[in-house]
Design a protein around this motif. Structure first.
Motif, PDB file in Angstrom:
ATOM      1  N   ALA A  42       0.834  -1.206   0.000  1.00  0.00           N
ATOM      2  CA  ALA A  42       0.000   0.000   0.000  1.00  0.00           C
ATOM      3  C   ALA A  42       0.870   1.259   0.000  1.00  0.00           C
ATOM      4  O   ALA A  42       0.579   2.216  -0.722  1.00  0.00           O
ATOM      5  N   SER A  99       2.336   1.821  -3.465  1.00  0.00           N
ATOM      6  CA  SER A  99       1.358   2.238  -4.467  1.00  0.00           C
ATOM      7  C   SER A  99       0.707   3.577  -4.139  1.00  0.00           C
ATOM      8  O   SER A  99       0.061   4.178  -4.996  1.00  0.00           O
ATOM      9  N   ARG A 123      -1.715   3.831  -2.032  1.00  0.00           N
ATOM     10  CA  ARG A 123      -3.119   3.548  -1.710  1.00  0.00           C
ATOM     11  C   ARG A 123      -3.251   3.196  -0.230  1.00  0.00           C
ATOM     12  O   ARG A 123      -2.282   2.858   0.427  1.00  0.00           O
ATOM     13  N   GLU A 169      -5.737  -1.257  -1.403  1.00  0.00           N
ATOM     14  CA  GLU A 169      -4.742  -2.220  -1.897  1.00  0.00           C
ATOM     15  C   GLU A 169      -5.292  -3.643  -1.798  1.00  0.00           C
ATOM     16  O   GLU A 169      -5.195  -4.427  -2.745  1.00  0.00           O
ATOM     17  N   ARG A 203      -6.151  -6.123  -4.983  1.00  0.00           N
ATOM     18  CA  ARG A 203      -5.474  -7.416  -5.075  1.00  0.00           C
ATOM     19  C   ARG A 203      -6.466  -8.582  -5.035  1.00  0.00           C
ATOM     20  O   ARG A 203      -6.310  -9.559  -5.766  1.00  0.00           O
TER      21      ARG A 203
END
Length: 69
Positions: free
Chosen positions: A28, A31, A33, A38, A42
Motif C-alpha cells: 500500500a 502504491s 493507496r 490495496e 489485489r
C-alpha cells in the motif's frame, strides 16, 4: 478498476497474520493507496484470474476452465 473501489459494497472482516499484514502495508505504501484499497484491488485481481481454488496447492485459472468446457 479504481472507480470500482469507490462504489459502496459489502464489508468483510479479515484476520491477517503479522507477516501478511506487513506485506499488505508495504504494498500500500509503494502504491500510495490505503491498505483497504490495496487489499480490494489485489483480491479483485486474484478472483478475476483464479475462479476456483478447489484443491489446495493446485490453481485453476479462468482460462484453463474455459478450455475444458
Amino acid at each position: 478498476m479504481t472507480s470500482d473501489i469507490k462504489k459502496k459494497g459489502r464489508s468483510i472482516l479479515l484476520n491477517l497474520d503479522t507477516e501478511l499484514s506487513d506485506k499488505l502495508t508495504q504494498a500500500a505504501k509503494r502504491s500510495g493507496r490505503s491498505k483497504t484499497k490495496e487489499a480490494t484491488l489485489r483480491l479483485t485481481d486474484h478472483l478475476d484470474i483464479y475462479s476456483d481454488l478447489a484443491t489446495p496447492g493446485i490453481r485453476f485459472t479462468a482460462q484453463n476452465i474455459e478450455k475444458a468446457e
